[in-house]
Design a protein around this motif. Sequence first.
Motif, PDB file in Angstrom:
ATOM      1  N   ALA A  13      15.391  35.195 -56.275  1.00 37.72           N
ATOM      2  CA  ALA A  13      14.752  33.912 -55.958  1.00 37.72           C
ATOM      3  C   ALA A  13      14.528  33.800 -54.460  1.00 37.72           C
ATOM      4  O   ALA A  13      15.114  34.551 -53.672  1.00 37.72           O
ATOM      5  N   ARG A  14      13.677  32.836 -54.093  1.00 38.44           N
ATOM      6  CA  ARG A  14      13.530  32.491 -52.675  1.00 38.44           C
ATOM      7  C   ARG A  14      14.433  31.297 -52.399  1.00 38.44           C
ATOM      8  O   ARG A  14      14.307  30.261 -53.060  1.00 38.44           O
ATOM      9  N   PHE A  15      15.337  31.464 -51.448  1.00 40.98           N
ATOM     10  CA  PHE A  15      16.357  30.431 -51.197  1.00 40.98           C
ATOM     11  C   PHE A  15      16.084  29.709 -49.884  1.00 40.98           C
ATOM     12  O   PHE A  15      15.635  30.327 -48.918  1.00 40.98           O
ATOM     13  N   GLN A  16      16.426  28.434 -49.869  1.00 45.39           N
ATOM     14  CA  GLN A  16      16.327  27.690 -48.609  1.00 45.39           C
ATOM     15  C   GLN A  16      17.373  26.574 -48.560  1.00 45.39           C
ATOM     16  O   GLN A  16      17.855  26.118 -49.606  1.00 45.39           O
ATOM     17  N   VAL A  17      17.687  26.182 -47.323  1.00 47.25           N
ATOM     18  CA  VAL A  17      18.635  25.074 -47.122  1.00 47.25           C
ATOM     19  C   VAL A  17      17.825  23.780 -47.079  1.00 47.25           C
ATOM     20  O   VAL A  17      16.776  23.733 -46.449  1.00 47.25           O
ATOM     21  N   ALA A  76      17.710  36.872 -64.971  1.00 46.42           N
ATOM     22  CA  ALA A  76      17.945  38.031 -65.848  1.00 46.42           C
ATOM     23  C   ALA A  76      17.374  37.768 -67.248  1.00 46.42           C
ATOM     24  O   ALA A  76      16.997  38.699 -67.956  1.00 46.42           O
ATOM     25  N   ARG A  77      17.299  36.491 -67.650  1.00 44.71           N
ATOM     26  CA  ARG A  77      16.799  36.142 -68.990  1.00 44.71           C
ATOM     27  C   ARG A  77      15.337  35.719 -68.977  1.00 44.71           C
ATOM     28  O   ARG A  77      14.761  35.466 -70.023  1.00 44.71           O
ATOM     29  N   SER A  78      14.740  35.561 -67.797  1.00 41.92           N
ATOM     30  CA  SER A  78      13.355  35.045 -67.711  1.00 41.92           C
ATOM     31  C   SER A  78      12.670  35.778 -66.555  1.00 41.92           C
ATOM     32  O   SER A  78      12.330  35.178 -65.541  1.00 41.92           O
ATOM     33  N   ARG A  79      12.486  37.082 -66.730  1.00 44.71           N
ATOM     34  CA  ARG A  79      12.062  37.932 -65.615  1.00 44.71           C
ATOM     35  C   ARG A  79      10.696  37.577 -65.060  1.00 44.71           C
ATOM     36  O   ARG A  79      10.422  37.812 -63.892  1.00 44.71           O
ATOM     37  N   ASN A  80       9.798  37.033 -65.897  1.00 42.90           N
ATOM     38  CA  ASN A  80       8.450  36.768 -65.378  1.00 42.90           C
ATOM     39  C   ASN A  80       8.284  35.341 -64.842  1.00 42.90           C
ATOM     40  O   ASN A  80       7.169  34.864 -64.685  1.00 42.90           O
ATOM     41  N   CYS A  81       9.372  34.659 -64.560  1.00 42.35           N
ATOM     42  CA  CYS A  81       9.288  33.361 -63.881  1.00 42.35           C
ATOM     43  C   CYS A  81       9.541  33.556 -62.389  1.00 42.35           C
ATOM     44  O   CYS A  81      10.245  34.488 -61.993  1.00 42.35           O
ATOM     45  N   GLU A  82       8.975  32.640 -61.600  1.00 40.79           N
ATOM     46  CA  GLU A  82       9.238  32.689 -60.154  1.00 40.79           C
ATOM     47  C   GLU A  82      10.325  31.660 -59.856  1.00 40.79           C
ATOM     48  O   GLU A  82      10.130  30.465 -60.089  1.00 40.79           O
ATOM     49  N   PHE A  83      11.476  32.125 -59.378  1.00 41.17           N
ATOM     50  CA  PHE A  83      12.600  31.221 -59.139  1.00 41.17           C
ATOM     51  C   PHE A  83      12.757  30.891 -57.648  1.00 41.17           C
ATOM     52  O   PHE A  83      12.533  31.745 -56.785  1.00 41.17           O
ATOM     53  N   HIS A  84      13.181  29.649 -57.410  1.00 37.33           N
ATOM     54  CA  HIS A  84      13.523  29.197 -56.061  1.00 37.33           C
ATOM     55  C   HIS A  84      14.903  28.550 -56.132  1.00 37.33           C
ATOM     56  O   HIS A  84      15.285  28.030 -57.194  1.00 37.33           O
ATOM     57  N   GLY A  85      15.613  28.583 -55.018  1.00 40.70           N
ATOM     58  CA  GLY A  85      16.931  27.949 -54.982  1.00 40.70           C
ATOM     59  C   GLY A  85      17.081  27.174 -53.684  1.00 40.70           C
ATOM     60  O   GLY A  85      16.642  27.637 -52.628  1.00 40.70           O
TER      61      GLY A  85
END
Length: 282
Positions: A140-144, A112-121
Amino acid sequence: MALKTRLKRIGKRIPPVYWLGGLVNYLKFRRELAREQALYDAKLRHGGATVPPPMLRYRVHRALDEASFVATGPVVAADLLRCLESQGVRLDGLTVLDFACGPGRVVGEMKARSRNCEFHGSDIDPEAIEWAQRHLSQVARFQVNAPAPPTSYADASFDVIYNVSLFTHLDESNQNVWLEELARILKPGGVLLTTVHGKYTLDSCTPEERAELDRYGIAFRVDHKGRFKLDGLPDFYQTTFHAREYIARTWSRYFDILDHVEGGLQRHHDVVLLGRRAVAAQ
Ligand SMILES: C[S@@+](CC[C@H](N)C(=O)[O-])C[C@H]1O[C@@H](n2cnc3c(N)ncnc32)[C@H](O)[C@@H]1O
């Protein structure tokens, strides 16, 4: 140390007291969990549940209530951003990994504070990741990931990696293999931000744990295991304390130590900022 904590520590050394205490604790927890789950289910029926279910919230911060879970994400994100900015890192157009993201309490606020970053979890908890994939796919794109490295990420994938409260729960050998793996997937020149139990948490340590900290710089507390482990996470996930000197001495095998901010996260956890060294020219 509070009398209650002292009695608990003594009780732990007497097997029948330990087991009885574990059972009472477990039954009390299951009753509270059932009550919170019923509230959650009622909200779901009316289409109003936007936070993870109580058990997933408990795994993240050892509380079942919804209000504290919702309130914590924004303040943690603000602290992380402030610490990153102190190193000249602005989350602007970067690829960022929240490693040990749980059900996404923090990564949602970071996005929400860094909209132009690509996040992964990524996290070992399949239920938390499933919830995040279902509800936070736009974040974000999430993976186990498996409990032991490697992850499936390629070398040098991320500009920034952060973990909120991962190294606060792993023993030394587990920490070392994950530090090595996080160094592998961080770009040269990239930054790893992580948190540890340092000076601000020492009040909860026993004299034995303090002595261990003085001697080795790290203390690993094993509480309940198996059935009596309320969070349902693997037994290796316990509680760890670090001395500042230990981090400077041993983590520098994997990273440059950029800063160590005592109490940098909510005046509770220390924030440690680590830089991946640039690869030497061949
Ligand atoms: C205290 S919770 C914090 C979750 C999240 N960072 C937050 O602040 O909301 C610690 C998390 O570490 C995860 N975890 C433990 N060991 C892990 C590992 N080896 N790799 C990835 N995640 C791990 C747990 O499943 C849990 O979600």
